[in-house]
Design an enzyme around this catalytic site. Structure first.
Site, PDB file in Angstrom:
ATOM      1  N   GLU A  54      13.600  87.426  74.676  1.00  0.00           N
ATOM      2  CA  GLU A  54      13.810  87.257  76.118  1.00  0.00           C
ATOM      3  C   GLU A  54      14.780  86.118  76.408  1.00  0.00           C
ATOM      4  OE1 GLU A  54      13.140  89.173  78.469  1.00  0.00           O
ATOM      5  OE2 GLU A  54      11.798  90.562  77.470  1.00  0.00           O
ATOM      6  N   THR A  60      23.138  87.942  78.228  1.00  0.00           N
ATOM      7  CA  THR A  60      23.766  88.457  77.013  1.00  0.00           C
ATOM      8  C   THR A  60      23.329  89.904  76.771  1.00  0.00           C
ATOM      9  OG1 THR A  60      23.484  86.214  76.166  1.00  0.00           O
ATOM     10  CG2 THR A  60      24.233  87.841  74.601  1.00  0.00           C
ATOM     11  N   LEU A  97      26.526  82.605  70.306  1.00  0.00           N
ATOM     12  CA  LEU A  97      25.757  83.320  71.329  1.00  0.00           C
ATOM     13  C   LEU A  97      25.941  82.687  72.713  1.00  0.00           C
ATOM     14  CD1 LEU A  97      23.878  85.786  71.368  1.00  0.00           C
ATOM     15  CD2 LEU A  97      21.944  84.273  71.032  1.00  0.00           C
ATOM     16  N   TYR A 137      10.697  83.917  84.915  1.00  0.00           N
ATOM     17  CA  TYR A 137      11.096  85.205  84.339  1.00  0.00           C
ATOM     18  C   TYR A 137      10.512  85.378  82.930  1.00  0.00           C
ATOM     19  CZ  TYR A 137      13.590  88.557  81.659  1.00  0.00           C
ATOM     20  OH  TYR A 137      13.847  89.591  80.819  1.00  0.00           O
ATOM     21  N   ASP A 155      14.740  90.184  86.805  1.00  0.00           N
ATOM     22  CA  ASP A 155      16.007  89.737  86.200  1.00  0.00           C
ATOM     23  C   ASP A 155      17.163  90.466  86.900  1.00  0.00           C
ATOM     24  OD1 ASP A 155      15.989  92.303  85.227  1.00  0.00           O
ATOM     25  OD2 ASP A 155      16.385  91.746  83.151  1.00  0.00           O
ATOM     26  N   CYS A 209      20.806 102.633  86.156  1.00  0.00           N
ATOM     27  CA  CYS A 209      21.271 102.013  87.409  1.00  0.00           C
ATOM     28  C   CYS A 209      22.242 100.885  87.051  1.00  0.00           C
ATOM     29  CB  CYS A 209      20.065 101.489  88.193  1.00  0.00           C
ATOM     30  SG  CYS A 209      20.481 101.101  89.900  1.00  0.00           S
ATOM     31  N   CYS A 216      22.976 108.330  88.976  1.00  0.00           N
ATOM     32  CA  CYS A 216      21.920 108.742  89.906  1.00  0.00           C
ATOM     33  C   CYS A 216      21.434 110.164  89.610  1.00  0.00           C
ATOM     34  CB  CYS A 216      22.407 108.628  91.339  1.00  0.00           C
ATOM     35  SG  CYS A 216      22.950 106.956  91.748  1.00  0.00           S
ATOM     36  N   SER A 320      31.193  80.323  81.963  1.00  0.00           N
ATOM     37  CA  SER A 320      30.737  81.074  83.135  1.00  0.00           C
ATOM     38  C   SER A 320      31.398  80.583  84.429  1.00  0.00           C
ATOM     39  CB  SER A 320      29.211  81.022  83.254  1.00  0.00           C
ATOM     40  OG  SER A 320      28.785  79.694  83.208  1.00  0.00           O
TER      41      SER A 320
HETATM   42 FE1  SF4 Z   1      20.056 103.245  90.868  1.00  0.00          FE
HETATM   43 FE2  SF4 Z   1      21.057 105.622  91.525  1.00  0.00          FE
HETATM   44 FE3  SF4 Z   1      18.582 105.414  90.561  1.00  0.00          FE
HETATM   45 FE4  SF4 Z   1      19.166 104.530  92.989  1.00  0.00          FE
HETATM   46  S1  SF4 Z   1      19.255 106.630  92.282  1.00  0.00           S
HETATM   47  S2  SF4 Z   1      17.935 103.489  91.461  1.00  0.00           S
HETATM   48  S3  SF4 Z   1      21.234 103.744  92.703  1.00  0.00           S
HETATM   49  S4  SF4 Z   1      20.493 104.952  89.482  1.00  0.00           S
END
Ligand code: SF4
Length: 379
Positions: A54, A60, A97, A137, A155, A209, A216, A320
């Protein structure tokens, strides 16, 4: 059923009571059980391994972490051995790292486990927070994944999923937004399977996502997602506009004595890249020729009246929050060779430099000096 086609949520809004939490949990965990990646820190590994993974995974990518994770555990297979290790050795294994405060905190945290908890990693969120380097976290991740405690992790991946699911329109870095997202994550959390639920949320963000091209069409929770419905996925999460990244020119000297030994110095533990070794040098001042920077910084840092010689290379590197160009010069140490420095310094044989932990740009300089690098701008 929630009306996903209208409006967005803000930090002042309550969690939408009509959201179908149980169906969401079921779809997500079913997907995770089929699609999860087989990673070395999954499948009932001890808390020490989850802790290391973690910490390494913060900022990373998984593919970068895996070889470091394996190498780290080869060298420090138990919390006791990590606590006993020299910080120099820990930093050497961590080298490359980045975000070195993570390694220093892990080392301090291992000592806390030995001194405060009789060598046993605590099994609760509250007790985990007593360990150096373990924040909300990491405590939530270890306590839920290893010990089954109902604590949601939040996160970057989870934030992306949540903000898209709910069309969360506020800048995510404010404390009000963080609170809202934490409440949302804990409200969605499956109390009967907190570990798999947390891992599933993070895995969804990592695999489906994703920041720029969310998939999606294959998302297990698409039917609950407001951003998908309104085709606004890429508008979330809302972030503060980025400031222009500053750039610094740094000059360093590779100072070699009659024996061919090279002078290195250790950065203060409290500084950025603390505990790592480097060649003496520092920041260029406005309108200062870079060779003069090299000479001035070395005189200020070491007291040596060096003669700045041939340029070795200029190396670009991005951190960063800023970028640097490291300009490196061969130097002879001048007379007298008497070091006056507040830092720990060493004269090291060239072939032994490999035994010391250096920041990335200094390591690339060493590779250039040994003819082992072709990816760098040579002047
Ligand atoms: Fe993410 Fe698309 Fe799933 Fe919505 S539908 S949580 S935008 S991958």
């Amino acid at each position: 059923m929630i009306d996903l086609s209208t409006g967005v949520l803000q930090a002042t809004d309550a969690f939408p009571s009509e959201f179908p939490i149980a169906a969401f949990q079921k779809n997500l965990i079913t997907w995770f059980s089929k699609e999860k990646r087989d990673l070395p820190w999954r499948n009932n590994v001890p808390p020490y391994q989850v802790w290391i993974s973690e910490i390494m995974l913060q900022q990373t990518r998984v593919d970068q972490v895996i070889p470091y994770y394996e190498r780290f555990l080869d060298h420090f297979p138990t919390v006791a051995l990590l606590a006993q290790a020299n910080l120099d050795d820990v930093l050497r294994i961590w080298e490359g790292l980045g975000y070195y405060s993570r390694a220093r905190n892990l080392h301090r945290g291992a000592a806390d486990v030995m001194n405060l908890h009789n060598g046993e990693i605590p099994d609760s969120y509250a007790q985990l927070l007593t360990i150096s380097g373990i924040g909300p976290y990491t405590a939530a991740a270890i306590s839920s994944i290893v010990f089954g405690e109902a604590q949601a992790v939040v996160d970057g991946n989870v934030i992306r999923v949540l903000t898209r699911l709910f069309g969360f329109a506020d800048v995510v870095s404010t404390s009000a937004s963080k609170k809202w997202l934490s409440v949302a994550a804990n409200t969605l959390l499956d109390p009967n399977a907190p570990g798999p639920f947390n891992e599933a949320m993070m895995e969804l963000g990592a695999l489906v996502c994703t920041p720029r091209k969310p998939k999606c069409g294959t998302c297990p929770v698409a039917k609950y997602c407001r951003a998908q419905k309104t085709e606004t996925q890429l508008q979330f999460p809302v972030k503060k506009p980025k400031k222009k990244t500053p750039h610094l020119n740094i000059a360093v000297g590779v100072i070699q004595d009659d024996r061919g030994h090279i002078l290195i110095q250790k950065r203060p533990v409290t500084a950025m890249l603390g505990g790592l070794w480097e060649f003496p040098g520092g920041k260029q001042e406005r309108e200062e020729p870079i060779e003069v920077t090299c000479w001035r910084e070395i005189v200020e840092e070491t007291g040596l009246q060096v003669n700045v010689g041939a340029k070795i290379a200029s190396i670009d590197h991005a951190y960063s929050h800023f970028k640097i160009t490291l300009h490196a010069f061969y130097c002879d140490p001048g007379e007298p060779i008497k070091i006056e420095s507040s830092l720990e310094t060493k004269w090291v044989a060239r072939e032994e430099l490999v035994d010391y932990a250096f920041p990335r740009a200094n390591r690339r300089l060493l590779e250039i000096m040994s003819g082992d690098s072709d990816g760098t701008r040579m002047d």
